[in-house]
Structure formats: C-alpha cells, structure tokens
Design a protein around this motif. Structure first.
Motif, mmCIF file in Angstrom:
data_model
loop_
_atom_site.group_PDB
_atom_site.id
_atom_site.type_symbol
_atom_site.label_atom_id
_atom_site.label_comp_id
_atom_site.label_asym_id
_atom_site.label_seq_id
_atom_site.Cartn_x
_atom_site.Cartn_y
_atom_site.Cartn_z
ATOM 1 N N GLN A 75 -12.318 -61.114 59.941
ATOM 2 C CA GLN A 75 -11.343 -61.352 58.853
ATOM 3 C C GLN A 75 -11.269 -60.551 57.790
ATOM 4 O O GLN A 75 -10.496 -60.113 56.981
ATOM 5 C CB GLN A 75 -10.870 -63.107 58.780
ATOM 6 C CG GLN A 75 -9.938 -63.032 57.824
ATOM 7 C CD GLN A 75 -9.574 -64.740 57.799
ATOM 8 O OE1 GLN A 75 -9.862 -65.281 58.918
ATOM 9 N NE2 GLN A 75 -8.603 -64.909 56.961
ATOM 10 N N SER A 82 -6.937 -52.784 54.964
ATOM 11 C CA SER A 82 -5.629 -52.903 54.718
ATOM 12 C C SER A 82 -5.404 -52.454 53.286
ATOM 13 O O SER A 82 -4.655 -51.708 52.845
ATOM 14 C CB SER A 82 -5.068 -54.205 55.163
ATOM 15 O OG SER A 82 -5.054 -54.437 56.715
ATOM 16 N N ARG A 93 -0.862 -53.140 57.655
ATOM 17 C CA ARG A 93 -0.882 -54.612 57.758
ATOM 18 C C ARG A 93 -1.907 -55.178 58.465
ATOM 19 O O ARG A 93 -2.132 -54.659 59.453
ATOM 20 C CB ARG A 93 0.516 -55.298 58.324
ATOM 21 C CG ARG A 93 0.571 -56.884 58.071
ATOM 22 C CD ARG A 93 0.652 -57.428 56.727
ATOM 23 N NE ARG A 93 1.559 -57.006 55.706
ATOM 24 C CZ ARG A 93 1.440 -56.897 54.548
ATOM 25 N NH1 ARG A 93 0.175 -57.308 54.008
ATOM 26 N NH2 ARG A 93 2.331 -56.379 53.759
ATOM 27 N N SER A 94 -2.718 -56.229 58.160
ATOM 28 C CA SER A 94 -3.790 -56.771 58.997
ATOM 29 C C SER A 94 -3.180 -58.004 60.018
ATOM 30 O O SER A 94 -2.265 -58.536 59.694
ATOM 31 C CB SER A 94 -4.824 -57.581 58.102
ATOM 32 O OG SER A 94 -4.070 -58.642 57.378
ATOM 33 N N TRP A 95 -4.053 -58.091 61.104
ATOM 34 C CA TRP A 95 -3.712 -59.124 62.211
ATOM 35 C C TRP A 95 -4.934 -59.565 62.615
ATOM 36 O O TRP A 95 -5.631 -58.983 63.069
ATOM 37 C CB TRP A 95 -3.016 -58.256 63.335
ATOM 38 C CG TRP A 95 -1.801 -57.468 63.055
ATOM 39 C CD1 TRP A 95 -1.334 -56.306 62.450
ATOM 40 C CD2 TRP A 95 -0.290 -58.109 63.399
ATOM 41 N NE1 TRP A 95 -0.140 -56.027 62.228
ATOM 42 C CE2 TRP A 95 0.578 -57.166 63.028
ATOM 43 C CE3 TRP A 95 0.194 -59.506 63.759
ATOM 44 C CZ2 TRP A 95 2.007 -57.381 62.788
ATOM 45 C CZ3 TRP A 95 1.534 -59.519 63.745
ATOM 46 C CH2 TRP A 95 2.275 -58.683 63.279
ATOM 47 N N GLN A 99 -2.383 -64.200 65.467
ATOM 48 C CA GLN A 99 -1.211 -63.646 65.084
ATOM 49 C C GLN A 99 -0.564 -62.693 65.958
ATOM 50 O O GLN A 99 0.655 -62.611 65.754
ATOM 51 C CB GLN A 99 -1.198 -63.205 63.570
ATOM 52 C CG GLN A 99 -1.785 -63.957 62.362
ATOM 53 C CD GLN A 99 -2.339 -63.504 61.297
ATOM 54 O OE1 GLN A 99 -3.104 -62.281 61.286
ATOM 55 N NE2 GLN A 99 -1.376 -63.917 60.135
ATOM 56 N N ILE A 100 -1.091 -62.236 66.891
ATOM 57 C CA ILE A 100 -0.443 -61.283 67.796
ATOM 58 C C ILE A 100 0.370 -62.083 68.672
ATOM 59 O O ILE A 100 1.359 -61.711 68.917
ATOM 60 C CB ILE A 100 -1.622 -60.231 68.309
ATOM 61 C CG1 ILE A 100 -1.914 -59.261 67.069
ATOM 62 C CG2 ILE A 100 -0.940 -59.373 69.402
ATOM 63 C CD1 ILE A 100 -3.025 -58.398 67.471
ATOM 64 N N GLN A 120 5.741 -57.093 69.203
ATOM 65 C CA GLN A 120 5.550 -57.078 67.883
ATOM 66 C C GLN A 120 4.777 -56.013 67.296
ATOM 67 O O GLN A 120 5.462 -55.111 66.242
ATOM 68 C CB GLN A 120 5.288 -58.287 67.345
ATOM 69 C CG GLN A 120 5.902 -58.729 66.231
ATOM 70 C CD GLN A 120 5.112 -59.978 65.644
ATOM 71 O OE1 GLN A 120 5.339 -60.295 64.403
ATOM 72 N NE2 GLN A 120 4.298 -60.663 66.255
ATOM 73 N N LEU A 121 3.806 -55.653 67.694
ATOM 74 C CA LEU A 121 2.683 -54.771 67.560
ATOM 75 C C LEU A 121 3.744 -53.206 67.720
ATOM 76 O O LEU A 121 3.715 -52.419 66.550
ATOM 77 C CB LEU A 121 1.633 -54.655 68.222
ATOM 78 C CG LEU A 121 0.253 -55.389 67.628
ATOM 79 C CD1 LEU A 121 -0.671 -55.264 68.601
ATOM 80 C CD2 LEU A 121 0.031 -55.230 66.338
ATOM 81 N N ARG A 124 6.240 -52.818 64.834
ATOM 82 C CA ARG A 124 5.888 -52.412 63.601
ATOM 83 C C ARG A 124 5.402 -51.051 63.592
ATOM 84 O O ARG A 124 5.541 -50.124 62.675
ATOM 85 C CB ARG A 124 4.617 -53.263 63.328
ATOM 86 C CG ARG A 124 5.066 -54.760 63.207
ATOM 87 C CD ARG A 124 5.709 -55.127 61.719
ATOM 88 N NE ARG A 124 5.912 -56.581 61.666
ATOM 89 C CZ ARG A 124 5.440 -57.249 60.774
ATOM 90 N NH1 ARG A 124 4.474 -56.572 60.037
ATOM 91 N NH2 ARG A 124 5.502 -58.565 60.719
ATOM 92 N N ALA A 131 -1.186 -51.042 62.054
ATOM 93 C CA ALA A 131 -1.706 -52.247 62.375
ATOM 94 C C ALA A 131 -3.276 -52.368 62.415
ATOM 95 O O ALA A 131 -3.981 -51.626 63.185
ATOM 96 C CB ALA A 131 -1.239 -52.841 63.821
ATOM 97 N N ILE A 133 -6.298 -54.505 63.205
ATOM 98 C CA ILE A 133 -6.287 -55.854 64.049
ATOM 99 C C ILE A 133 -7.900 -56.267 64.054
ATOM 100 O O ILE A 133 -8.714 -55.521 64.473
ATOM 101 C CB ILE A 133 -5.913 -55.254 65.524
ATOM 102 C CG1 ILE A 133 -4.411 -55.267 65.401
ATOM 103 C CG2 ILE A 133 -6.166 -56.558 66.386
ATOM 104 C CD1 ILE A 133 -3.918 -54.258 66.726
#
Ligand code: ADP
Ligand code: ASP
Ligand code: MG
Length: 417
Positions: A75, A82, A93-95, A99-100, A120-121, A124, A131, A133
């Motif tokens: 994390q 990011s 953007r962080s994931w 969240q995925i 979603q990925l 984006r 992304a 991740i």
C-alpha cells in the motif's frame, strides 16, 4: 501502441530515489504511446519485517490477521509511486487488491487468484491513466484481505496482464534477466535470451527465486509474453528508442527457441529438511500410515527413499519436507510412530536440493550420469535423487551448495567465457 504490465520488485522500489527511477521507466513507456498498468512490491526488507512482527506477536497467529499485516507494505509503494508519477506530469492512480477487485481463494498466506475483473482497469487505461497496482494481495471469499505467498507480486502482474489482455508483462528486477544459475553465487552464470515456459517453471519451483512459480504457470496457461529485465538500466538509455530492442530474457514457447541446449540451467533450494525413520517395521501399509497423515496435515513431501535393512524385517525411510514445515512434520511423525515399530527419528535441516534442468534431456541420455560423476569428483555425497522428464534433483549437505552448483555449471558447459 501496446498495452503493457510493468512489475517492479522490492529492491527496485527500495527508497524514494529508486521509486523516482521506476517512475521514469513508466513515463518512457507512456510517452511511447503505450497503455500502462504497473504492479509493485513492498520496499525491500519491509515484508520480512512485517512477517517478523506477526511472529513476535504470536508464533501461532491467526492467518487472516497475518495477511492484514503483511499486505500493508505494498500500500505504501503504490501511493508513493503514484505521487511521484503525478509530480512528473503522468496521470496515475493507485489500486489496492480489493479495489479492483483481485478475487482469491481463502488460503490465507498462500492464496490463489480466482478471478480479476479487468473492465474498470481497461477503461481507465483507455482514458490515458496509468494504473499503479499493489502486488501480492487480493480479496478472499469472505471479503478479507489475502496474500499470495512470498514473491507473489510476480503472480499479480501476470494475472493482471491476462485479465487486461496485455501485449507484454515486463518483470523489472535487480538482475538483467534469467541466468543459467543464480548470478549471485556463480560469477560465470550466463544470461539467457530466451527460456521456455516449462524450463522456467522447473527453475522457479526448484529454487530460482527470480520468478514466483505460480506466475510462470499462469503465463503458460494464458500465453502471457513474459520478459525479465533490469530496473537499474537508465530509463532514457538509447536502446529503449529502438523498435527492435528486446531486453533481458523472454519466457516463451519451446518452438520459439532456435538453439536449444541439453541443460539450460541449474537451481538450488535451501528450503529443504530431511527426516529419516530408522528401522521401521517393513510390512504392507507402512508407507501409507506415514505419508497419509503428513498429506492430511497439508505437508508436502518431496524426495522419498527407502532402504531395506539386512535382516529384511525393517527399513530406513528417508524423505524431505519444506524447512518451514519441519516442526509440524515432526509432530505428525511422533504421533504416527507411537503406533508402529520404529527405532529412531532423525531430522536434518542442513541439506540443499540441487537440480539440473533442460528440455534437451528428453532426447539425450547421460545427463544424470554427468551429474553424479561431477559430484563424486568433488567428494560430495548424494543423499537422495528425484527425476522428471526435464530435470534431475539431488539432495546434498548444504555446506557444499556453492561448490556443487559451480562444478555442475562448468561440467554442462554453461560457464560464460
Ligand atoms: P524482486 O524483488 O525484483 O522480485 P527477487 O529477489 O525476488 O527480486 O528475484 C531476483 C533475484 O533472483 C536475483 O537477485 C537473483 O539473485 C535471484 N536468482 C536466483 N536464480 C536466478 C537465475 N537463474 N537468474 C536470475 N536471477 C536469479
Ligand atoms: N512483498 C512480497 C514479498 O516480499 C511480495 C513480492 O515482493 O513479490 O514476498
Ligand atoms: Mg521476487
């Protein structure tokens, strides 16, 4: 334009300076017009520290809470990368896994990815966003955080590459490719331009930590083009501008390899422990009564040898288990032998498994013989042997690891000039 997954391991994101270097690699690919998903590990040493804390808090801790703790390292790095990318003008953007989400089974500490919804990925990425991740983590069936086992970010990267239909998955690490053996113990190790999925799978499962075994399995099943390369190259080095530049090592189909060697590599694993049951009674059902309870306890038994004793009534049974499982295995065995005749149980964690790997073994005889001869010339005793179609493994005293790997590397003609 291509869609890329770029994965960076712990040493590649060890501090802010290295994270800035990683960001420059990402920026280069974005400027080439590619869609980019980045997968990162925790900063070097962080996961070890987190694991250590869970052990200190309680040696028999709850596996769910272990995952809650050890997943935190990633994390930090997704956030820092990011921020760094944004500062450089890259839309990022962080994931986190949930969240995925990256759905896994419920095997905390060693979870397997079940499903990734890439919709979603991809959306984006299509909008020009990078992304970033978190590797190593996912979401279990009960919505709790899971982790994929040590080195699991490689597997996250390949699984994401498959889910978003990436053209390539680049594993950036602290070496510039896959070598004939660990370049940290054999200076003459040679970088391979290509290695087949099957050989890489054996190399990884037999101890070469450069890729997590499961990541190679997934790449093979989903036909992900996997490339292992260095994160320490200057991000703006001139070769990156060339269209035909193929860095590092490509893990690919056997058919794509022109000059196939008989032996491609040598791996070693210190993660072994040997257990010998001395003078066990020799009658039908004994092996089942020993290995059944070990399997029930989910302890993986690898090499097994049995020697019938002179009197023909008892036998010595030797086998190996993962070193971390030795205390549990001893517990199981002690229960088993209370019900059968067995003179003594001996354990030895000071062993190493050395393996020779090569697809060419399918069609060439004499590979095993060369291994046994080389080890005997060095006075190294072989304690157990296993083979498969494309590998031979021997168990030896851990003290001789480097001597054995170096001698075998030379014997099979793998040394660089
Ligand atoms: P990362 O943190 O990037 O995931 P790892 O430490 O997990 O990196 O894996 C890279 C390491 O794998 C190298 O530093 C090297 O010592 C080790 N390694 C073991 N066997 C091999 C091999 N055959 N080829 C390349 N590296 C190897
Ligand atoms: N941070 C995790 C580990 O150290 C996952 C990884 O680095 O791949 O095992
Ligand atoms: Mg790794």
């Amino acid at each position: 334009m291509a869609r890329l997954v770029m994965k960076f391991g712990g040493t590649s994101v060890a501090d802010l300076e290295r994270i800035a270097n990683v960001a420059a690699h990402v920026k280069r690919e974005v400027e080439h017009g590619h869609e980019v998903a980045v997968v990162v590990s925790a900063m070097a040493g962080t996961t070890n520290q987190l694991v250590e804390w869970t052990r200190e808090a309680d040696r028999l801790h709850d596996a769910r809470e272990y995952d809650t703790v050890v997943a935190t390292g990633e994390q930090v790095t997704v956030g820092l990368l990011s921020i760094t990318l944004q500062k450089m003008g890259v839309h990022a953007r962080s994931w986190l896994g949930w969240q995925i989400p990256i759905r896994t089974d419920g095997a905390h500490g060693a979870a397997r990815i079940a499903d990734i919804d890439g919709t979603q990925l991809m959306e984006r990425l299509g909008q020009g966003q990078v992304a970033v991740i978190a590797g190593f983590q996912g979401l279990g069936p009960d919505n709790r955080i899971t982790t994929l086992g040590r080195g699991g970010s490689d597997t996250s990267a390949v699984a994401i590459a498959a889910a978003i239909k990436a053209d390539r998955c680049d594993i950036y690490t602290d070496v510039d490719g896959v070598y004939t053996t660990d370049p940290r113990i054999v200076a003459k190790a040679r970088k391979l331009d290509r290695i087949s999925y099957e050989e890489m799978l054996e190399m990884a499962s037999l101890g070469a930590k450069v890729l997590q075994t499961r990541s190679v399995e997934l790449a093979m099943v989903h036909r992900v083009r996997l490339q292992v390369r260095s994160s320490f190259d200057a991000p703006d080095a001139p070769q990156f501008a060339r269209e035909d530049f193929v860095p590092g090592t490509l893990v690919c189909d056997e058919e794509e390899i022109v000059e196939q060697q008989v032996v491609s590599g040598i791996a070693y694993s210190k993660d072994e422990a040997k257990i010998t049951l001395v003078k066990v009674e020799d009658k039908p059902g004994i092996a089942a009564s020993i290995f059944g309870p070990l399997a029930d306890a989910s302890i993986n038994v690898d090499m097994i040898i049995q020697n019938v004793s002179d009197d023909g009534r008892s036998t010595d049974m030797t086998f190996t288990v993962p070193q971390a499982e030795l205390p549990r295995a001893e517990e199981v065995i002690n229960k088993v032998i209370s019900g059968i005749r067995c003179e003594q149980v001996r354990t030895d964690p000071g062993v190493v498994k050395v393996s020779v790997i090569g697809i060419g073994m399918r069609s060439h005889a004499g590979v095993a013989q060369a291994m046994f001869r080389t080890l005997s010339e060095k006075g190294i005793n072989i304690q157990a042997i296993t083979t498969s179609e494309i590998k031979i493994s021997v168990l030896i005293d851990a003290e001789y690891t480097e001597l054995a790997v170096r001698a075998l590397h030379s014997a099979y003609g793998l040394d660089s000039e």
